[in-house]
Design a protein around this motif. Structure first.
Motif, PDB file in Angstrom:
ATOM      1  N   LEU A 353       0.829  -1.208   0.000  1.00 32.22           N
ATOM      2  CA  LEU A 353       0.000   0.000   0.000  1.00 32.22           C
ATOM      3  C   LEU A 353       0.866   1.262   0.000  1.00 32.22           C
ATOM      4  O   LEU A 353       0.503   2.273  -0.617  1.00 32.22           O
ATOM      5  CB  LEU A 353      -0.936  -0.012   1.211  1.00 32.22           C
ATOM      6  CG  LEU A 353      -2.027  -1.090   1.200  1.00 32.22           C
ATOM      7  CD1 LEU A 353      -2.800  -1.083   2.512  1.00 32.22           C
ATOM      8  CD2 LEU A 353      -2.980  -0.882   0.032  1.00 32.22           C
ATOM      9  N   GLY A 354       2.004   1.189   0.680  1.00 34.16           N
ATOM     10  CA  GLY A 354       2.880   2.355   0.720  1.00 34.16           C
ATOM     11  C   GLY A 354       3.491   2.673  -0.631  1.00 34.16           C
ATOM     12  O   GLY A 354       3.753   3.846  -0.947  1.00 34.16           O
ATOM     13  N   ASP A 359      -5.658   5.059  -3.543  1.00 34.45           N
ATOM     14  CA  ASP A 359      -6.564   4.823  -2.422  1.00 34.45           C
ATOM     15  C   ASP A 359      -7.488   3.657  -2.726  1.00 34.45           C
ATOM     16  O   ASP A 359      -7.644   3.226  -3.872  1.00 34.45           O
ATOM     17  CB  ASP A 359      -7.366   6.097  -2.122  1.00 34.45           C
ATOM     18  CG  ASP A 359      -8.209   6.534  -3.304  1.00 34.45           C
ATOM     19  OD1 ASP A 359      -9.317   6.004  -3.461  1.00 34.45           O
ATOM     20  OD2 ASP A 359      -7.737   7.395  -4.098  1.00 34.45           O
ATOM     21  N   ASN A 360      -8.134   3.162  -1.674  1.00 30.78           N
ATOM     22  CA  ASN A 360      -8.972   1.963  -1.789  1.00 30.78           C
ATOM     23  C   ASN A 360     -10.146   2.170  -2.734  1.00 30.78           C
ATOM     24  O   ASN A 360     -10.500   1.270  -3.507  1.00 30.78           O
ATOM     25  CB  ASN A 360      -9.481   1.549  -0.413  1.00 30.78           C
ATOM     26  CG  ASN A 360      -8.343   1.112   0.501  1.00 30.78           C
ATOM     27  OD1 ASN A 360      -7.242   0.808   0.041  1.00 30.78           O
ATOM     28  ND2 ASN A 360      -8.602   1.100   1.808  1.00 30.78           N
ATOM     29  N   ARG A 382       0.948  -6.579  -9.406  1.00 32.13           N
ATOM     30  CA  ARG A 382       1.340  -6.200  -8.041  1.00 32.13           C
ATOM     31  C   ARG A 382       0.164  -6.329  -7.076  1.00 32.13           C
ATOM     32  O   ARG A 382       0.333  -6.665  -5.903  1.00 32.13           O
ATOM     33  CB  ARG A 382       1.860  -4.767  -8.032  1.00 32.13           C
ATOM     34  CG  ARG A 382       3.152  -4.572  -8.801  1.00 32.13           C
ATOM     35  CD  ARG A 382       3.553  -3.110  -8.823  1.00 32.13           C
ATOM     36  NE  ARG A 382       3.734  -2.596  -7.470  1.00 32.13           N
ATOM     37  CZ  ARG A 382       3.803  -1.297  -7.162  1.00 32.13           C
ATOM     38  NH1 ARG A 382       3.695  -0.386  -8.113  1.00 32.13           N
ATOM     39  NH2 ARG A 382       3.975  -0.915  -5.912  1.00 32.13           N
ATOM     40  N   LEU A 383      -1.040  -6.095  -7.577  1.00 31.14           N
ATOM     41  CA  LEU A 383      -2.232  -6.136  -6.720  1.00 31.14           C
ATOM     42  C   LEU A 383      -2.635  -7.574  -6.378  1.00 31.14           C
ATOM     43  O   LEU A 383      -3.097  -7.848  -5.256  1.00 31.14           O
ATOM     44  CB  LEU A 383      -3.377  -5.420  -7.435  1.00 31.14           C
ATOM     45  CG  LEU A 383      -4.743  -5.391  -6.745  1.00 31.14           C
ATOM     46  CD1 LEU A 383      -4.675  -4.651  -5.413  1.00 31.14           C
ATOM     47  CD2 LEU A 383      -5.793  -4.751  -7.655  1.00 31.14           C
ATOM     48  N   GLN A 384      -2.442  -8.478  -7.330  1.00 28.01           N
ATOM     49  CA  GLN A 384      -2.979  -9.841  -7.189  1.00 28.01           C
ATOM     50  C   GLN A 384      -2.539 -10.571  -5.915  1.00 28.01           C
ATOM     51  O   GLN A 384      -3.394 -11.120  -5.205  1.00 28.01           O
ATOM     52  CB  GLN A 384      -2.596 -10.658  -8.429  1.00 28.01           C
ATOM     53  CG  GLN A 384      -3.356 -11.978  -8.540  1.00 28.01           C
ATOM     54  CD  GLN A 384      -3.086 -12.653  -9.873  1.00 28.01           C
ATOM     55  OE1 GLN A 384      -2.065 -12.403 -10.518  1.00 28.01           O
ATOM     56  NE2 GLN A 384      -4.001 -13.503 -10.293  1.00 28.01           N
ATOM     57  N   LYS A 411      -8.334  -2.443   6.584  1.00 32.75           N
ATOM     58  CA  LYS A 411      -9.302  -1.591   5.880  1.00 32.75           C
ATOM     59  C   LYS A 411      -9.235  -1.832   4.371  1.00 32.75           C
ATOM     60  O   LYS A 411     -10.263  -1.810   3.682  1.00 32.75           O
ATOM     61  CB  LYS A 411      -9.014  -0.127   6.194  1.00 32.75           C
ATOM     62  CG  LYS A 411      -9.330   0.271   7.637  1.00 32.75           C
ATOM     63  CD  LYS A 411      -8.984   1.721   7.902  1.00 32.75           C
ATOM     64  CE  LYS A 411      -9.301   2.105   9.364  1.00 32.75           C
ATOM     65  NZ  LYS A 411      -8.940   3.508   9.673  1.00 32.75           N
ATOM     66  N   PHE A 412      -8.045  -2.092   3.871  1.00 30.49           N
ATOM     67  CA  PHE A 412      -7.900  -2.410   2.442  1.00 30.49           C
ATOM     68  C   PHE A 412      -8.616  -3.720   2.118  1.00 30.49           C
ATOM     69  O   PHE A 412      -9.327  -3.820   1.102  1.00 30.49           O
ATOM     70  CB  PHE A 412      -6.414  -2.509   2.095  1.00 30.49           C
ATOM     71  CG  PHE A 412      -6.136  -3.093   0.743  1.00 30.49           C
ATOM     72  CD1 PHE A 412      -6.392  -2.365  -0.412  1.00 30.49           C
ATOM     73  CD2 PHE A 412      -5.623  -4.381   0.609  1.00 30.49           C
ATOM     74  CE1 PHE A 412      -6.128  -2.914  -1.667  1.00 30.49           C
ATOM     75  CE2 PHE A 412      -5.367  -4.931  -0.633  1.00 30.49           C
ATOM     76  CZ  PHE A 412      -5.619  -4.193  -1.772  1.00 30.49           C
TER      77      PHE A 412
END
Length: 704
Positions: A353-354, A359-360, A382-384, A411-412
Motif C-alpha cells: 500500500l505504501g 486509495d482503496n 502487483r495487486l494480485q 481496511k484495504f
C-alpha cells in the motif's frame, strides 16, 4: 465420459450455490435491511442433489450394459476346432443354443402380481438354476476343447507312449491307453508300450485290448522271446538308433518353415579381426515398423560403396605394447490500531500500500469498471498477491468491533470485499491480459511438428544411418548375433568410443572422412535437421498441459460471465469486457487443440519409426531429440579435428619436399635458439632470420 463431465458440472453448480449463499449472507451482514438481495429459498439445492443421484444411477446402468455386452461377445465368438473335432464342437454349440432357447421360453412371473406363490416361484427358480448350470458346463467343455485343439500338435494323432520304467524295477504290465473322446476315431492301432530295460523280464500278461471306439487295425506283433511284452516305439529324434516309421495317413506332413520378412543383409566380412561396435539391437517386431525396413535402409546397405581394406586396416583389433553483546534500544510505543492479520502478512500488505500510491476507492472502481487506464497489467500483477484470501475474508466478516481501530491492511481488505468475487475477477482479468503471451509460447507446437517431419521424411538423414549400419555390420561380421537390421539412436554415441588401431582417430572421425570423400551431400546432413535442434529448448510434454490450462481458464471466465449476468452491480463492466474476449479466445484454443493432436500423432510415428517404446518416449520426447543433437555436435567436432589433421599433414608434406637453405649470415656463431650455423643438424628445424633479425644476427656474429 459424458456422465463424468456431467458430474464435474454438477460439482461446479454445487460450488456456485455455496459461493452464492456465502455472498448473500455477507451482503445481509454488511447492508442489513437496506439490501435488496433475496435469500435463497429453502430446498434450492434439492434439484442438484436429485441430479447427482440420477447420474449415479446412469453410471451403474452403463457398467451393467458393458458387462452384458461382454457376455454377448463371449457367447457369439466363433470357435475354430480342428477337422476331427468339428462335429463334436458343433453338437455342443447346438446344445448351448437349445439351452438358451429354453431359458428364453421359461415361464415368467406375472407383472401384475407383486408376490407370486411360493411353490410356483420355487419351481421356476429351480428350473432356471438347472438350465444355467447346464449352460455353464457346456461352455466349460467348449473352452477345454478349444485349449486342447490349440495345444495339440496334429489333430487325430495317437497319444504319446508312457515313459520307460527305471532300471531295476519290475513294473508289471503297462496300463491300458486312455479311451478316446466320443465320436473320435484315432485312425490306427494304439501305440505299443515302451521297451523294458536290458535283462529285465516284465513277467506279466500282455496288456488288455483297446476299448471300443478306438478304431480298427491289426494287433501289434508278438514280442521276441524273453521280453514278455510288445516292443516299444522307436527312440525320439536325436537319441540315436534308426529313424522312426513315416506318419500314418491323416496326420499330415510337417509344416514348411515360415518365410523371413526381413531382407537379406550383404555378406561382407573383414579378413582380419576388427574392433566391435556394441549395438542396441531392435527386435523383429520393432524393426519391421521402423525406418530400417519401411525406408529400406537395411536393404540398401548392399549399395553402399565401402572401402573395406581401409576400414579394416584402421580398426584392426591389434594389441599394442604399452611403455613400461548488545546494546538495548528504546522501548517501542504501544500500537494505537489493531489488525486481524498475522505479522508477516500485515507487513507485506503495508509495504504494498505504501508503494502502490492509490486509495482503496480508486482500486475498487478500477476493478468494477475493468479500466486498464487505472489498473494496467503491471499494477494488476502487483495487486494480485495482496488481495484477501477466502480465509482472510471470513476472518474480517467475523469482526464486529469498531472499524476505525483497524490498521490500513485490514481496511484495504474490507474495501476489496465490496467487489463481487474479487479473486476470480482479478485472476480472469490477468489471464485476459496475458493471453497473447501464453499463445506465443504455444507456437512451438509447429516447430515440433516440423522436427518430426525431418526425422520421418529426410532422405539425407536416412542415408547417413544406412551407411553407419553398413560400417558397423562389416566390423561385427565375424561375431555371432552382431550383424543386425537396425539399431536404436542412442547407439550413435558409441561411435566415438571405437578407436583406430594407431589410436589417432575414432570410428566417427573415420565416418566423417568417408562421407566427405564419397558422399559429400550426406556429410552436410545437419543442415537438414534445423528444427530438431530448435525443439531442444521446448518443453514438449508441457505443451498439451498449457492448452488444457487455457481451456480451463476460459471455462472459468464463461461461468463468471453467467454469474455477472445474474447478479448485476452498478458500473460493473465485467460481462461486456470478458464476453468480447471469450469468443476470439475460444477459437484460438480450439486451433491449438487440433495442433496438439497432430503433434501427438507425429511424435508417436517417430517412436515407431525408430523402434522406441511409445509410452516411455512420450514421457520426454526431448531426450530422444537430444540424442540426435548430441550426435550432430560430435560429428561437427570430428570434422574440425579431421580438418586440423589434414592441414598438419599437408604442412609436413610441404616441408619434406622443400630443400634446406643455408643461413643468410654464413657459418658464424648465432644467438641461442637461432639454429646451428651452416645449416644446422640434419632433421632439426632451423631458424631463418629476416629483416631486423638478420641485422641483429650480423651485429653479434662471432661474439659470445
Amino acid at each position: 465420459k459424458k456422465l463424468n463431465a456431467t458430474t464435474s458440472e454438477l460439482t461446479d453448480v454445487k460450488a456456485s450455490f455455496e459461493e452464492l449463499s456465502e455472498y448473500i449472507a455477507a451482503a445481509h451482514a454488511a447492508m442489513g435491511d437496506d439490501t435488496t438481495i433475496t435469500p435463497l429459498p429453502a430446498g434450492a439445492f434439492d434439484e442438484t442433489k436429485k441430479a447427482f443421484e440420477l447420474v449415479k444411477t446412469l453410471k451403474d446402468r452403463v457398467r451393467s450394459l458393458k458387462l452384458e455386452t461382454t457376455q454377448n461377445k463371449i457367447r457369439s465368438s466363433s470357435i475354430k476346432p480342428s477337422d476331427s473335432q468339428a462335429a463334436e464342437v458343433s453338437e455342443y454349440i447346438k446344445k448351448i443354443e437349445a439351452l438358451e432357447k429354453k431359458l428364453k421360453e421359461a415361464p415368467k412371473a406375472s407383472p401384475t402380481s407383486n408376490t407370486p406363490t411360493n411353490s410356483g416361484s420355487a419351481e421356476l427358480e429351480a428350473k432356471i438354476k438347472k438350465l444355467n448350470a447346464d449352460l455353464e458346463a457346456a461352455q466349460a467343455e467348449i473352452k477345454q476343447l478349444k485349449s486342447s485343439a490349440g495345444s495339440a500338435p496334429v489333430a487325430g494323432g495317437p497319444p504319446p507312449p508312457p515313459p520307460p520304467a527305471p532300471p531295476g524295477m519290475d513294473m508289471g504290465p503297462p496300463p491300458p491307453p486312455p479311451p478316446a473322446p466320443p465320436g473320435m476315431d484315432m485312425g490306427g492301432p494304439p501305440p505299443p508300450p515302451p521297451p523294458a530295460p536290458p535283462g529285465m523280464d516284465m513277467g506279466g500278461p500282455p496288456p488288455p485290448p483297446p476299448p471300443p471306439g478306438m478304431g480298427g487295425g491289426p494287433p501289434p506283433p508278438p514280442p521276441p522271446p524273453g521280453m514278455g511284452g510288445p516292443p516299444g516305439p522307436p527312440p525320439p529324434p536325436g537319441m540315436g538308433g534308426p529313424p522312426g516309421p513315416p506318419p500314418p495317413p491323416g496326420m499330415g506332413a510337417p509344416r514348411a518353415p515360415r518365410a523371413n520378412p526381413l531382407p537379406t543383409l550383404p555378406d561382407r566380412k573383414p579378413s582380419v579381426d576388427t574392433k566391435l561396435l556394441h549395438w542396441t539391437k531392435l527386435n523383429n517386431r520393432q524393426v519391421l515398423d521402423s525406418i530400417w525396413i519401411k525406408e529400406k535402409l537395411a536393404e540398401n546397405t548392399k549399395n553402399v560403396k565401402l572401402d573395406e581394406e581401409g576400414l579394416q586396416s584402421k580398426f584392426e583389433n591389434k594389441r599394442v605394447a604399452l611403455p613400461s553483546g548488545g546494546s538495548g534500544g528504546a522501548a517501542k510505543a504501544k500500537p494505537t490500531t489493531m489488525s486481524l492479520l498475522d505479522g508477516k502478512r500485515r507487513q507485506q500488505v503495508s509495504i504494498f500500500l505504501g508503494s502502490f500510491r492509490m486509495d482503496n476507492d480508486t482500486i475498487c472502481k478500477g476493478l468494477l469498471e475493468m479500466d486498464t487506464k487505472v489498473l494496467n497489467e503491471n499494477k494488476l500483477a502487483r495487486l494480485q498477491p495482496n488481495i484477501p484470501s477466502v480465509e482472510e475474508i471470513a476472518s474480517q466478516r467475523e469482526y464486529e468491533g469498531d472499524e476505525a481501530l483497524l490498521d490500513k491492511p485490514d481496511k484495504f481488505f474490507r474495501a476489496m470485499m465490496t467487489v463481487p468475487r474479487v479473486n476470480k475477477r482479478l485472476d480472469t482479468w490477468m489471464f485476459q491480459m496475458k493471453f497473447k503471451e501464453k499463445c506465443g509460447s504455444l507456437n512451438d507446437i509447429s516447430l515440433v511438428i516440423k522436427a518430426c517431419d525431418e526425422l520421418t521424411k529426410n532422405k539425407t538423414w536416412f542415408k547417413l544411418l544406412e551407411i553407419v549400419l553398413m560400417i558397423g555390420n562389416f566390423l561385427n561380421a565375424k561375431k555371432r548375433n552382431k550383424v543386425i537390421h537396425g539399431f536404436q539412436i542412442k547407439s550413435l554415441s558409441k561411435l566415438r568410443s571405437i578407436k583406430s588401431t594407431d589410436k589417432k582417430m575414432d570410428l566417427l572421425q573415420y565416418i566423417q572422412t568417408f562421407l566427405a570423400e564419397k558422399y559429400p551431400d550426406v556429410d552436410k546432413f545437419a543442415d537438414t535437421l534445423e528444427n530438431v535442434r530448435y525443439v531442444m529448448d521446448v518443453s514438449i510434454e508441457s505443451l498439451a498441459d498449457e492448452v488444457a490450462a487455457l481451456e480451463r481458464q476460459l471455462s472459468t471466465i464463461e461461468k463468471e460471465i453467467e454469474f455477472s449476468k445474474k447478479t448485476p452491480f452498478k458500473n460493473d463492466n465485467y460481462e461486456k469486457v470478458m464476453s468480447e474476449f471469450l469468443g476470439s479466445a475460444q477459437k484460438k484454443v480450439s486451433s491449438f487443440k487440433k495442433s496438439i493432436d497432430k503433434m501427438t500423432e507425429k511424435l508417436k510415428l517417430v517412436a515407431v519409426y525408430y523402434g522406441e517404446k511409445e509410452k516411455e518416449f512420450m514421457k520426454d520426447p526431448c531426450e530422444f531429440f537430444g540424442l540426435i543433437v548430441e550426435f550432430m555436435d560430435s560429428y561437427d567436432e570430428c570434422r574440425r579435428k579431421n580438418d586440423k589433421m589434414a592441414a598438419a599433414a599437408a604442412k609436413d608434406a610441404k616441408k619434406s619436399s622443400t630443400p634446406n637453405k643455408r643461413s643468410a649470415y654464413g657459418g658464424g656463431k648465432q644467438l641461442p635458439g637461432m639454429g646451428a650455423p651452416g645449416g644446422g643438424a640434419p632433421g632439426k628445424k632451423r631458424f631463418q632470420p629476416t629483416g631486423p633479425q638478420a641485422q641483429l644476427a650480423a651485429m653479434f656474429a662471432g661474439r659470445k
